[in-house]
Enzyme design. Structure first.
Site, PDB file in Angstrom:
ATOM      1  N   TYR A   1       0.829  -1.203   0.000  1.00 45.04           N
ATOM      2  CA  TYR A   1       0.000   0.000   0.000  1.00 45.04           C
ATOM      3  C   TYR A   1       0.868   1.260   0.000  1.00 45.04           C
ATOM      4  O   TYR A   1       2.041   1.226   0.362  1.00 45.04           O
ATOM      5  CB  TYR A   1      -0.955  -0.018   1.182  1.00 45.04           C
TER       6      TYR A   1
ATOM      7  N   GLY B   1       4.886   3.128  11.567  1.00 50.08           N
ATOM      8  CA  GLY B   1       4.521   1.871  10.931  1.00 50.08           C
ATOM      9  C   GLY B   1       3.055   1.565  11.141  1.00 50.08           C
ATOM     10  O   GLY B   1       2.332   2.295  11.825  1.00 50.08           O
ATOM     11  N   LYS B   2       2.591   0.465  10.557  1.00 47.64           N
ATOM     12  CA  LYS B   2       1.182   0.079  10.671  1.00 47.64           C
ATOM     13  C   LYS B   2       0.754  -0.099  12.129  1.00 47.64           C
ATOM     14  O   LYS B   2      -0.371   0.217  12.506  1.00 47.64           O
ATOM     15  CB  LYS B   2       0.929  -1.218   9.910  1.00 47.64           C
ATOM     16  N   ARG B   3       1.658  -0.613  12.951  1.00 51.13           N
ATOM     17  CA  ARG B   3       1.315  -0.867  14.349  1.00 51.13           C
ATOM     18  C   ARG B   3       1.076   0.428  15.129  1.00 51.13           C
ATOM     19  O   ARG B   3       0.541   0.399  16.231  1.00 51.13           O
ATOM     20  CB  ARG B   3       2.415  -1.687  15.015  1.00 51.13           C
TER      21      ARG B   3
END
Length: 480
Positions: A14, A248-250
């Protein structure tokens, strides 16, 4: 110097915030110098390749207004611009190094390389492949199934300048015999980007600071080819909200596509991204893309990482929604209307959008703020009884206030000025606080958590519908 910058993403997932900032900076450099912005796709990592990632990336850039002058979909003098279509170029450059004795076939299997690394770790030594360089490597040729490695011949400290980070150096211990072409025949990033940047005459290389650790090897390769290095621009990380690590995604980071689907505007997204580590030296918060092209300076980009703050992005989005011409906002809003709004006419939707424009934080707020304009909402008395201002009134007082308001409003001309005057008179006549009277009237006609200013709400609903809704709520309260 004719400035030529490039954005060279990999289609491996993404499109995140850091990706777009890596596109924005070189875009601004190219445009403010009347140069060329190149879009190149670095797709040689086939293990991480995602089928539709390139399509999403191009669509996202177009949505943001970051147009390119040369690139994968429009061509240009240095086409092709997709690395998997440029294999012959890399082979040609690799053969130059082989002829100079500066590249060789790697005879080891991946398992053998892992064992060499383990041996070095057991000796508490840093693993450097050049310390295990084979004395008589096999001949390398395209398709031989062996990686091709660069042979470091000058183990020395490297010095260079970065436009953001300043004067830097890379120690000799960072130089190694890195892979140029993998066993599958595709080049590594370390090799391909230097070939591409040279052939495409890129004057600036803009990327994240994570690549600084490899600069020694890059400089050695420039030297091996006799190339003058480009201008280096290494951007600091976008940091997690706590500021302790890269975002980040987290950490709650979403893709740019997700923000777009939630109703964030491209203007707000670019405004937010450019200010992640940069400012123009003033207290200005709002920058259009043209403003950025005019004012952006690498000298004002901070070296430390910039913290990601989604609340600020949301604030900027609200600011941009209020600043946009209504016709442009209407175009952005076309996919965000609720079920009843979609059934209405463009003229009516435009009227409603103008009414709620000042209250929107994202386009995703449109259904909750507009559906009651297109269809009469269900009466939800809980919204009245649970309101902290209205709940102070008895049921009889609530009914009486609505009755008095209806009589007052029935007798006036229906325009915002007359409505405002009547509402002010009602405050005096009922001796109620604005939070009590206006909250009751607002909920009685909308049953929505938010709405525009009450005179505007009444004006857009129209006199007959506004009075009908007030009466319906009054009757429901009287019977409850």
């Amino acid at each position: 110097m004719k400035v030529r910058t490039r954005f060279a993403p990999s289609p491996t997932g993404y499109v995140h915030i850091g990706n777009i900032r890596s596109a924005l900076f070189p875009y601004l450099l190219a445009k403010q110098n009347k140069g060329t912005f190149v879009l190149r796709i670095e797709d040689t990592d086939q293990n991480r390749f995602v089928a539709d990632a390139e399509e999403v990336l191009l669509d996202t850039l177009k949505w943001l207004g970051l147009s390119w002058d040369e690139g994968v979909d429009i061509g240009g003098p240095f086409a092709p611009y997709r690395q998997t279509e440029r294999r012959d170029h890399y082979i040609k450059w690799a053969e130059k190094l082989i002829k100079k004795g500066m590249a060789y076939a790697d005879p080891y299997t991946p398992a053998e390389v892992d064992q060499l690394r383990a041996d070095a770790q057991a000796k508490k030594q840093a693993f450097l492949y050049r310390n295990y360089r084979p004395e008589n490597p096999p001949k390398w040729a395209p398709g031989c199934g062996k990686p091709l490695r660069f042979k470091q011949t000058k183990i020395e400290r490297k010095y260079y300048h970065d436009k953001i980070m300043g004067d830097l150096e890379a120690g000799a211990e960072t130089l190694d015999d890195f892979v140029l072409i993998k066993a599958d025949g595709l080049p590594t990033y370390n090799f391909a980007h230097i070939v591409d940047d040279s052939e495409m005459e890129c004057t600036h290389v803009t990327r994240g600071v994570e690549y600084l650790s490899s600069m020694g090897n890059y400089l050695a390769l420039y030297d091996a080819f006799g190339l003058k290095p480009p201008i280096f621009v290494h951007m600091p990380h976008v940091m997690a909200p706590a500021g302790n690590k890269k975002l980040g995604k987290r950490d709650g980071a979403k893709s740019v596509q997700e923000y777009r689907n939630e109703g964030f505007l491209p203007e707000a997204m670019l405004n937010f991204l450019v200010m992640l580590g940069w400012n123009d030296g003033t207290t200005t918060d709002i920058f259009s893309l043209d403003d950025m092209v005019d004012k952006f300076e690498l000298s004002r980009v901070q070296r430390a990482g910039a913290r990601f703050d989604e609340k600020r992005l949301l604030w900027l989005n609200g600011q941009w929604i209020r600043r946009l011409d209504i016709a442009k906002l209407f175009d952005y809003a076309k996919d965000f209307w609720g079920e009843n709004g979609k059934k209405s006419t463009d003229e009516r939707r435009m009227e409603v959008l103008e009414a709620v424009q000042e209250r929107l934080k994202t386009l995703g707020d449109i259904p909750a703020l507009t559906e009651y304009f297109f269809a009469r909402p269900e009466i939800d008395l809980a919204m009245i009884t649970e309101n902290k201002f209205i709940s102070k009134l008895t049921r009889d007082e609530q009914v009486n206030l609505l009755e008095v308001a209806i009589l007052k409003l029935e007798a006036i001309d229906w325009n915002t000025d007359a409505l405002q005057e009547a509402l002010n008179e009602l405050l005096t006549e009922t001796a109620r606080k604005p939070a009590e009277l206006f909250s009751l009237l607002r909920i009685a006609v909308s049953f929505a958590p938010f709405s525009p200013e009450l005179p505007r709400t009444f004006a857009v609903l129209g006199k007959d519908e506004s009075i009908a809704r007030l009466k319906a709520t009054m009757d429901a309260l009287a019977k409850a």
